[in-house]
Design a protein around this motif. Structure first.
Motif, PDB file in Angstrom:
ATOM      1  N   LEU A 193      -1.001   7.389  -7.755  1.00  0.00           N
ATOM      2  CA  LEU A 193      -0.940   7.907  -6.386  1.00  0.00           C
ATOM      3  C   LEU A 193      -1.716   6.999  -5.440  1.00  0.00           C
ATOM      4  CD1 LEU A 193      -0.045  10.155  -4.481  1.00  0.00           C
ATOM      5  CD2 LEU A 193      -2.141  11.402  -5.080  1.00  0.00           C
ATOM      6  N   ASP A 194      -2.886   6.533  -5.868  1.00  0.00           N
ATOM      7  CA  ASP A 194      -3.667   5.614  -5.039  1.00  0.00           C
ATOM      8  C   ASP A 194      -2.896   4.327  -4.779  1.00  0.00           C
ATOM      9  OD1 ASP A 194      -5.761   7.398  -4.940  1.00  0.00           O
ATOM     10  OD2 ASP A 194      -6.863   6.460  -6.607  1.00  0.00           O
ATOM     11  N   VAL A 195      -2.224   3.828  -5.815  1.00  0.00           N
ATOM     12  CA  VAL A 195      -1.445   2.594  -5.669  1.00  0.00           C
ATOM     13  C   VAL A 195      -0.299   2.795  -4.691  1.00  0.00           C
ATOM     14  CG1 VAL A 195       0.079   0.980  -6.884  1.00  0.00           C
ATOM     15  CG2 VAL A 195      -2.078   1.704  -7.929  1.00  0.00           C
TER      16      VAL A 195
ATOM     17  N   GLU B  57      -4.806  11.335 -15.398  1.00  0.00           N
ATOM     18  CA  GLU B  57      -5.626  10.169 -15.048  1.00  0.00           C
ATOM     19  C   GLU B  57      -4.760   9.046 -14.491  1.00  0.00           C
ATOM     20  OE1 GLU B  57      -7.081   6.220 -15.483  1.00  0.00           O
ATOM     21  OE2 GLU B  57      -5.808   7.051 -17.065  1.00  0.00           O
TER      22      GLU B  57
ATOM     23  N   GLN C  20      -0.139   4.746  -2.229  1.00  0.00           N
ATOM     24  CA  GLN C  20      -0.617   4.916  -0.864  1.00  0.00           C
ATOM     25  C   GLN C  20      -1.252   3.653  -0.296  1.00  0.00           C
ATOM     26  OE1 GLN C  20      -3.233   8.291  -1.368  1.00  0.00           O
ATOM     27  NE2 GLN C  20      -1.594   9.778  -0.983  1.00  0.00           N
ATOM     28  N   ALA C  21      -1.441   2.647  -1.145  1.00  0.00           N
ATOM     29  CA  ALA C  21      -2.102   1.423  -0.700  1.00  0.00           C
ATOM     30  C   ALA C  21      -1.131   0.533   0.073  1.00  0.00           C
ATOM     31  CB  ALA C  21      -2.648   0.665  -1.911  1.00  0.00           C
TER      32      ALA C  21
ATOM     33  N   GLN D  85      -3.858  -2.172 -11.509  1.00  0.00           N
ATOM     34  CA  GLN D  85      -3.041  -1.397 -10.567  1.00  0.00           C
ATOM     35  C   GLN D  85      -1.565  -1.760 -10.658  1.00  0.00           C
ATOM     36  OE1 GLN D  85      -5.086  -1.905  -6.716  1.00  0.00           O
ATOM     37  NE2 GLN D  85      -5.887   0.158  -7.020  1.00  0.00           N
TER      38      GLN D  85
ATOM     39  N   THR E 138       2.329  -1.696  -1.202  1.00  0.00           N
ATOM     40  CA  THR E 138       2.922  -1.119  -2.403  1.00  0.00           C
ATOM     41  C   THR E 138       4.424  -1.350  -2.468  1.00  0.00           C
ATOM     42  OG1 THR E 138       1.216   0.568  -2.617  1.00  0.00           O
ATOM     43  CG2 THR E 138       3.334   1.021  -3.655  1.00  0.00           C
TER      44      THR E 138
ATOM     45  N   GLY F 115      -3.237   9.904 -11.073  1.00  0.00           N
ATOM     46  CA  GLY F 115      -4.151   9.733  -9.951  1.00  0.00           C
ATOM     47  C   GLY F 115      -4.227   8.292  -9.495  1.00  0.00           C
ATOM     48  N   VAL F 116      -4.311   7.380 -10.461  1.00  0.00           N
ATOM     49  CA  VAL F 116      -4.333   5.955 -10.107  1.00  0.00           C
ATOM     50  C   VAL F 116      -3.018   5.547  -9.463  1.00  0.00           C
ATOM     51  CG1 VAL F 116      -4.598   3.605 -10.998  1.00  0.00           C
ATOM     52  CG2 VAL F 116      -5.938   5.472 -11.984  1.00  0.00           C
TER      53      VAL F 116
END
Length: 281
Positions: free
Chosen positions: A123-125, A117, A127-128, A94, A131, A120-121
């Motif tokens: 974006l998840d990072v 791909e 939003q975590a 990440q 960050t 997408g990862v």
């Protein structure tokens, strides 16, 4: 494929002074790196950093890989930037810098599948939780590794430590910067901020000892230095190293009963080295 790329990079196209002997020697490597950074020789830095990587354990490769990506992009060497980004992501799936570079390269090459791909990862990072701290950390450490302007690096490190005072790598880098210019009040503030943020006694104790040393040596405030250490010794499982340091300060203050108590506490430890040191003292 990436392994072959690393081998090719490590054995060809190196500028003078970037050979294996330089890469293997930390002092010569640092000197050469500073010189290349001053010259703005990104291609030379790409070769030098690539040659240095095999000499480091995995946990020490992250800042070097981060810097390598930046220099490779600056040198328009997208192949090396991609190799470094993939290596960094292998160590930290990440990693924001690695994901950002991989997405950028995929979009430049028109590889929509990889871009989607990685995006997408990414974006998840983003939003975590945490960050923002990770982004500040990556930017600050990359700037330091790249030999950026000292004032700029210090500002970035201060922003990063504000975002996450528990980050050891950022704190170590900022401590070096502050100590180098004698910014003792700022260094004391840094130690205080870290002690407020750290809960684990094992993480707190080295910071407390560093703060005590600063208070004693830079400010001449022995009582405050001793109080800092004694606050850590109130834990259920006191640290013999901290107890020895407290004993030394108490003795310097003429508080012999307190010094004897701290020596006895250190001597009672299960650790042979600390017990022997306490008895010798």
């Amino acid at each position: 494929e990436d392994a072959a790329a690393w081998r090719a990079l490590a054995h060809s196209g190196r500028p003078p002074g970037s050979g294996p002997a330089v890469a293997a020697d930390a002092v010569r490597f640092d000197a050469r790196r500073r010189h290349l950074a001053t010259e703005g020789d990104h291609a030379g830095l790409v070769a030098l950093l690539s040659a240095r990587l095999p000499h480091l354990p995995e946990h020490a490769q992250v800042p070097l890989l981060t810097a390598l990506m930046g220099h490779a992009l600056a040198a328009d060497d997208h192949a090396v930037a991609g190799v470094a980004a993939r290596a960094l992501r292998a160590l930290d799936p990440q990693s924001f810098p690695a994901l950002a570079v991989l997405r950028r390269l995929a979009r430049m090459s028109g590889d929509r599948e990889v871009a989607a791909e990685v995006g997408g990862v990414l974006l998840d990072v983003l939003q975590a939780p945490g960050t923002a701290a990770a982004m500040h950390r990556a930017v600050a450490l990359e700037a330091e590794a790249a030999g950026a302007d000292p004032a700029q690096v210090r500002a970035l490190l201060e922003r990063a430590i504000e975002a996450d005072p528990s980050d050891d790598a950022v704190a170590d880098a900022l401590t070096r910067r502050l100590a180098a210019v004698g910014a003792w009040s700022e260094l004391r503030t840094l130690y205080d901020r870290r002690l407020r943020a750290l809960a684990d006694p094992g993480a707190r104790r080295p910071v407390a000892r560093a703060k005590a040393t600063l208070l004693a040596d830079a400010f001449g405030d022995l009582p405050a230095a001793l109080a800092t250490l004694e606050a850590e010794l109130a834990a259920e499982v006191p640290d013999p190293v901290t107890a020895l340091a407290a004993a030394g300060l108490a003795a310097r203050l003429g508080r012999h009963d307190a010094a004897d108590g701290h020596f006895r506490r250190a001597a009672a430890t299960e650790e042979p080295e600390a017990r022997a040191a306490a008895r010798l003292a």
